[in-house]
Write a protein that holds these residues in place. Structure first.
Motif, PDB file in Angstrom:
ATOM      1  N   UNK A 289       0.828  -1.204   0.000  1.00  0.00           N
ATOM      2  CA  UNK A 289       0.000   0.000   0.000  1.00  0.00           C
ATOM      3  C   UNK A 289       0.864   1.257   0.000  1.00  0.00           C
ATOM      4  N   UNK A 290       1.866   1.293   0.869  1.00  0.00           N
ATOM      5  CA  UNK A 290       2.748   2.458   0.937  1.00  0.00           C
ATOM      6  C   UNK A 290       3.541   2.633  -0.355  1.00  0.00           C
ATOM      7  N   UNK A 291       3.993   1.517  -0.943  1.00  0.00           N
ATOM      8  CA  UNK A 291       4.756   1.603  -2.197  1.00  0.00           C
ATOM      9  C   UNK A 291       3.895   2.185  -3.313  1.00  0.00           C
ATOM     10  N   UNK A 292       2.637   1.785  -3.364  1.00  0.00           N
ATOM     11  CA  UNK A 292       1.740   2.304  -4.390  1.00  0.00           C
ATOM     12  C   UNK A 292       1.543   3.805  -4.268  1.00  0.00           C
ATOM     13  N   UNK A 293       1.337   4.294  -3.050  1.00  0.00           N
ATOM     14  CA  UNK A 293       1.167   5.733  -2.846  1.00  0.00           C
ATOM     15  C   UNK A 293       2.432   6.483  -3.247  1.00  0.00           C
ATOM     16  N   UNK A 294       3.592   5.895  -2.965  1.00  0.00           N
ATOM     17  CA  UNK A 294       4.861   6.534  -3.314  1.00  0.00           C
ATOM     18  C   UNK A 294       5.001   6.672  -4.828  1.00  0.00           C
ATOM     19  N   UNK A 295       4.574   5.654  -5.572  1.00  0.00           N
ATOM     20  CA  UNK A 295       4.643   5.728  -7.032  1.00  0.00           C
ATOM     21  C   UNK A 295       3.645   6.747  -7.581  1.00  0.00           C
ATOM     22  N   UNK A 296       2.463   6.847  -6.969  1.00  0.00           N
ATOM     23  CA  UNK A 296       1.454   7.812  -7.408  1.00  0.00           C
ATOM     24  C   UNK A 296       1.972   9.243  -7.282  1.00  0.00           C
ATOM     25  N   UNK A 297       2.973   9.455  -6.412  1.00  0.00           N
ATOM     26  CA  UNK A 297       3.538  10.799  -6.248  1.00  0.00           C
ATOM     27  C   UNK A 297       4.068  11.364  -7.557  1.00  0.00           C
ATOM     28  N   UNK A 298       4.374  10.507  -8.520  1.00  0.00           N
ATOM     29  CA  UNK A 298       4.826  10.967  -9.848  1.00  0.00           C
ATOM     30  C   UNK A 298       3.598  11.363 -10.665  1.00  0.00           C
ATOM     31  N   UNK A 299       2.894  12.379 -10.218  1.00  0.00           N
ATOM     32  CA  UNK A 299       1.608  12.752 -10.812  1.00  0.00           C
ATOM     33  C   UNK A 299       1.725  13.215 -12.265  1.00  0.00           C
ATOM     34  N   UNK A 300       2.898  13.616 -12.674  1.00  0.00           N
ATOM     35  CA  UNK A 300       3.082  14.060 -14.055  1.00  0.00           C
ATOM     36  C   UNK A 300       3.392  12.942 -15.020  1.00  0.00           C
ATOM     37  N   UNK A 301       3.514  11.702 -14.517  1.00  0.00           N
ATOM     38  CA  UNK A 301       3.819  10.537 -15.361  1.00  0.00           C
ATOM     39  C   UNK A 301       2.588   9.626 -15.397  1.00  0.00           C
ATOM     40  N   UNK A 302       1.833   9.615 -16.491  1.00  0.00           N
ATOM     41  CA  UNK A 302       0.576   8.860 -16.526  1.00  0.00           C
ATOM     42  C   UNK A 302       0.728   7.391 -16.160  1.00  0.00           C
ATOM     43  N   UNK A 303       1.773   6.731 -16.674  1.00  0.00           N
ATOM     44  CA  UNK A 303       1.956   5.308 -16.383  1.00  0.00           C
ATOM     45  C   UNK A 303       2.182   5.096 -14.887  1.00  0.00           C
ATOM     46  N   UNK A 304       2.963   5.980 -14.268  1.00  0.00           N
ATOM     47  CA  UNK A 304       3.233   5.849 -12.837  1.00  0.00           C
ATOM     48  C   UNK A 304       1.958   5.994 -12.019  1.00  0.00           C
ATOM     49  N   UNK A 305       1.086   6.891 -12.416  1.00  0.00           N
ATOM     50  CA  UNK A 305      -0.169   7.096 -11.685  1.00  0.00           C
ATOM     51  C   UNK A 305      -1.026   5.832 -11.728  1.00  0.00           C
ATOM     52  N   UNK A 306      -1.148   5.232 -12.901  1.00  0.00           N
ATOM     53  CA  UNK A 306      -1.979   4.030 -13.044  1.00  0.00           C
ATOM     54  C   UNK A 306      -1.341   2.847 -12.319  1.00  0.00           C
ATOM     55  N   UNK A 307      -0.031   2.645 -12.514  1.00  0.00           N
ATOM     56  CA  UNK A 307       0.658   1.533 -11.857  1.00  0.00           C
ATOM     57  C   UNK A 307       0.632   1.711 -10.341  1.00  0.00           C
ATOM     58  N   UNK A 308       0.883   2.924  -9.881  1.00  0.00           N
ATOM     59  CA  UNK A 308       0.862   3.179  -8.448  1.00  0.00           C
ATOM     60  C   UNK A 308      -0.502   2.901  -7.838  1.00  0.00           C
ATOM     61  N   UNK A 309      -1.569   3.302  -8.529  1.00  0.00           N
ATOM     62  CA  UNK A 309      -2.916   3.034  -8.037  1.00  0.00           C
ATOM     63  C   UNK A 309      -3.177   1.531  -7.971  1.00  0.00           C
TER      64      UNK A 309
END
Length: 411
Positions: A289-309
């Motif tokens: 869960x924490x790792x996913x939120x950390x990846x979502x922090x890259x809000x300007x990178x669409x792939x990171x937002x989807x993968x993080x979620x």
């Protein structure tokens, strides 16, 4: 408290029947309440933000009001259910969840929006606590993890569909049709309530909510789940605002992937909990869960937002299944209402606190750094998670020793 050697420590030789008519009717009410709730969950914050005088703080306010009212309702629900019965409470909850949504089609004032959120929060609380305790009484203990995971799937599928669908409908048809749909779904599911059992007799003394929270057996899983729920409240409330306006498709994809991953991982974790125990699942769920939120922090990178979620969804689903299965296994039937209330309080308090707190922090740091700080905050729950795992292993070892002594004495 129940015996320390629970269903997680046994392998059932015979698997009793899981699917019954009352459980199928319960599925109807689960789908109705979940669909009504999630259809508006991401819509109302944007609705409030676009109202006169709106802003990111108003978006956090309405979600916070919804979740905090839900918490208040969950604290009252066991007391009310003991007097009215689970069936009456469940029906009242569906009514309060559905009917007030129509008021959003009449007024766009912030006072009206907050009032609707408060009333719907109370209704949702009643459906969660009364319905959760009723569900636990309908599932054989030997298949508790699988049964609760199945209920989680029935609740997760509507969230999977309705979170992105609500945002899409609001964008293409306006807010009115979304509010009508949310109201009708909850009200129509009332037809299944009369077929459910009203009040289940439970042996053993009742367990108070505060006494349960103070006990380590229930308090530790409650704390771990509350921290993971902080991330859920932030994702559904602020992801549409944190991502650039031109990337609405990214938001829809992320809001689809998060509940989809949570639903799948919750099913997997529930089945594993029946076979190998649930205590060892809390730490992996929390870390993911924490790792996913950390990846979502890259809000300007669409792939990171989807993968993080998606990664957050996997961890959140595991945490959901592990904590609720553990908590039900640690109390007698008379404590089911308390467990349902505690777990749902953790869920909704976490979401509400996450929404309000994140809005304040994001105003100071910006969205990316606020996501980073949230991820590190979630990792602090590793302390109670590790304590619980150690305590569970110690109890299992003691149970095996007691069993060996008893067998030796019979020889």
């Amino acid at each position: 408290m129940a015996s320390s050697v629970g269903p997680e420590d046994r392998v059932a030789e015979a698997r009793p029947r899981l699917m019954t008519r009352p459980l199928l009717l319960r599925f109807v009410t689960v789908v109705g309440s979940s669909a009504s709730f999630f259809l508006l969950l991401s819509v109302v914050p944007v609705y409030a933000q676009s109202a006169p005088g709106g802003g990111s703080d108003k978006a956090g306010l309405v979600t916070g009001a919804l979740m905090l009212a839900t918490v208040a309702g969950e604290l009252m629900a066991p007391w009310l259910a003991a007097r009215c019965g689970y069936r009456v409470m469940l029906g009242a909850g569906l009514l309060l969840l559905g009917a007030p949504a129509l008021a959003l089609t009449v007024s766009r004032s912030l006072a009206c929006i907050v009032t609707v959120c408060v009333v719907r929060g109370l209704g949702f609380a009643f459906t969660l606590v009364a319905g959760g305790a009723l569900t636990a009484s309908l599932i054989p203990p030997e298949r508790r993890g699988e049964g609760l995971a199945l209920i989680g799937v029935m609740a997760g599928v509507p969230s999977l569909v309705c979170l992105p669908l609500g945002a899409w409908l609001a964008l293409h048809t306006g807010y009115g049709p979304v509010c009508w749909a949310a109201a009708l779904i909850a009200l129509v599911s009332l037809a299944a309530v009369p077929g459910l059992p009203g009040r289940e007799a439970a042996s053993g003394p009742p367990l108070g909510i505060f006494a349960g929270a103070r006990s380590g057996a229930l308090g530790r899983p409650t704390a771990v789940f509350a921290v993971t729920a902080v991330g859920a409240g932030i994702v559904v409330t602020f992801l549409p605002l944190a991502v650039a306006p031109g990337n609405s498709g990214v938001v829809a994809a992320a809001l689809f992937m998060q509940p989809a991953a949570a639903t799948a991982s919750r099913w997997f974790a529930g089945r594993r909990a029946d076979r190998r125990g649930a205590a060892g699942l809390m730490v992996p769920g929390l870390v993911a869960s924490a790792a996913g939120i950390l990846v979502v922090a890259l809000t300007g990178v669409p792939v990171a937002v989807v993968v993080g979620a998606a990664v957050f969804g996997v961890g959140f689903g595991i945490a959901q299944s592990a904590t609720i299965t553990l908590m039900y296994s640690r109390v007698p039937a008379s404590g089911y209402g308390t467990v349902s209330a505690l777990w749902n309080v953790a869920y909704d308090a976490g979401m509400g606190i996450g929404a309000v707190g994140f809005g304040t922090v994001a105003g100071l740091t910006g969205y990316p750094w606020a996501f980073v700080l949230t991820a590190f905050l979630m990792l602090t729950a590793l302390v109670p998670a590790r304590w619980d795992l150690t305590a569970a292993r110690r109890q299992r070892a003691m149970g095996r020793e007691d069993k060996a002594v008893a067998e030796e004495g019979q020889r």
